[in-house]
Design an enzyme around this catalytic site. Structure first.
Site, PDB file in Angstrom:
ATOM      1  N   CYS A 141       3.639  10.462  -5.087  1.00  0.00           N
ATOM      2  CA  CYS A 141       4.134  10.435  -4.088  1.00  0.00           C
ATOM      3  C   CYS A 141       5.329   9.777  -3.909  1.00  0.00           C
ATOM      4  O   CYS A 141       5.115   8.087  -3.992  1.00  0.00           O
ATOM      5  CB  CYS A 141       3.648  10.308  -2.595  1.00  0.00           C
ATOM      6  SG  CYS A 141       4.782  10.926  -1.502  1.00  0.00           S
ATOM      7  N   CYS A 144       6.483   8.526  -0.480  1.00  0.00           N
ATOM      8  CA  CYS A 144       5.689   7.519  -0.518  1.00  0.00           C
ATOM      9  C   CYS A 144       6.027   6.006  -0.644  1.00  0.00           C
ATOM     10  O   CYS A 144       5.466   4.923  -0.773  1.00  0.00           O
ATOM     11  CB  CYS A 144       4.307   7.635   0.057  1.00  0.00           C
ATOM     12  SG  CYS A 144       4.123   8.681   0.116  1.00  0.00           S
ATOM     13  N   ASP A 145       6.298   5.618  -1.934  1.00  0.00           N
ATOM     14  CA  ASP A 145       6.050   4.484  -3.354  1.00  0.00           C
ATOM     15  C   ASP A 145       7.514   4.127  -4.113  1.00  0.00           C
ATOM     16  O   ASP A 145       6.821   2.618  -4.343  1.00  0.00           O
ATOM     17  CB  ASP A 145       4.700   4.676  -4.016  1.00  0.00           C
ATOM     18  CG  ASP A 145       3.111   5.030  -3.227  1.00  0.00           C
ATOM     19  OD1 ASP A 145       3.208   4.527  -2.438  1.00  0.00           O
ATOM     20  OD2 ASP A 145       2.442   5.942  -3.634  1.00  0.00           O
TER      21      ASP A 145
END
Ligand code: NDP
Length: 315
Positions: A141, A144-145
């Site tokens: 992701c 997300c990261d």
């Protein structure tokens, strides 16, 4: 200890756009829905930033906020949302008979109708070095990261719309993005292909796969292999993003519901009916074609209406 199973009218398994839309409709129809959120409350949209294509949001909305709003809307009409997981099910074959579900490994629930909205999860390459370094620089992701790799060099695997979108996202944060596409062309839409081809700090490597992710505790590099020549090459990276598609979260229903070869639940005609009476499926768990928040929400609505008719017919 209370050994009596809890009897509920409507069990909704999963809390993405499909599950919450089903809950809104079910609650308004007095079906007293109980939603089990699953491992990722809010579903895949909680790992997205801007959602620009959901009707009704002219300026876009960020995914996590939209999911909070959907939950609040469902709760406004009396939906009970439980943070927890359905870990096993035993669907009845007889119309009108309740279905058994086990929550969090031990709590027994009997539900008159069940709506499945368990969604899908990201796929991984499943090579040992990638598995070992998950959480140590390997991620599925980018949204997300990606932030953790600010100003660093990263790579992304995949040639679909997700990979193209995430490569574009990462290019704004990272100094360089190497994109590994296993064929000689991408599967992404022409618009997305064009976009990534024109971003200066994205380098696209066609016919290229991951041979090994390098590093002990954290990702330090990548050995790539050219599928045509067999030639291997190492690059230094700190993050590796995997964007190669999704698998439906339907394992607990295997052997009880009809599915395709990949595990997507099969529904009947234009309905959300499964092969078990009173069990309905919506969202990405049964849709490998469209996989959009709005289509998931649409099928969530259909599932609630189908379930309502089922309950009325079997009262
Ligand atoms: P896709 O299944 O469309 O693409 C997966 C990509 O990963 C393909 O390029 C595939 O290669 C590659 N791949 C699969 N397995 C491996 C592997 N083991 N090693 C290397 N590469 C691999 O998945 P997406 O998640 O990209 O998209 C899913 C759906 O969602 C699509 O319908 C897409 O259009 C849609 N979508 C739409 C968006 C939008 O409109 N904004 C954004 C994101 C997704 P190959 O082609 O060789 O099989």
């Amino acid at each position: 200890m209370n050994t009596q199973p809890e009897h509920i009218k409507t069990l909704i398994i999963g809390s993405g756009p499909a599950g919450y839309t089903a809950a809104i409709y079910a609650a308004r129809a007095d079906m007293k829905p109980v939603v089990y959120t699953g491992m990722e409350p809010g579903g895949q949209l909680t790992t997205t930033t801007e959602v620009d294509n959901f009707p009704g949001y002219p300026d876009g909305v960020d995914g996590p906020s939209m999911m909070v709003q959907l939950q609040q809307q469902a709760e406004r009409f009396g939906t009970e949302v439980r943070i927890g997981q359905i870990t096993a099910v035993e669907f009845s074959k007889q119309p009108g008979q309740p279905h058994k579900a086990i929550a969090d490994g031990s709590k027994e629930i009997m539900a008159d109708t069940v709506i499945i909205s368990t969604g899908a999860s990201a796929k991984y390459l499943d090579i040992p070095s990638e598995q070992r370094l998950r959480g140590g620089g390997v991620s599925a992701c980018a949204v997300c990261d990606g932030f953790f790799y600010k100003g660093q060099e990263v790579a992304i695997v995949g040639g679909g719309d997700t990979a193209a979108e995430e490569a574009s996202y990462l290019s704004k944060i990272c100094s360089k993005v190497t994109m590994l596409v296993r064929k000689d062309q991408m599967r992404a839409s022409k618009t997305m292909q064009h976009r990534v081809e024109n971003i200066p700090n994205i380098e696209i490597r066609y016919n290229t796969e991951v041979d090994e992710v390098l590093g002990d505790q954290v990702v330090e590099g990548l050995r790539m292999v050219n599928r045509l020549t067999g030639e291997k090459e190492e690059i230094a990276i700190t993050g590796l993003f995997i964007a190669i598609g999704h698998t439906p979260n339907t394992d607990i229903f295997k052997g009880q519901l009809d599915m395709d070869e990949v595990g997507y639940i099969q529904t009947q005609g234009k309905t959300t009916k499964t092969n078990k009476p009173g069990v309905f499926a919506c969202g990405d768990a049964q849709d490998k074609e469209y996989r959009q928040a709005i289509t998931a929400a649409g099928t969530g609505c259909m599932a609630a209406l189908d379930a309502e008719r089922y309950l009325a017919a079997n009262e």
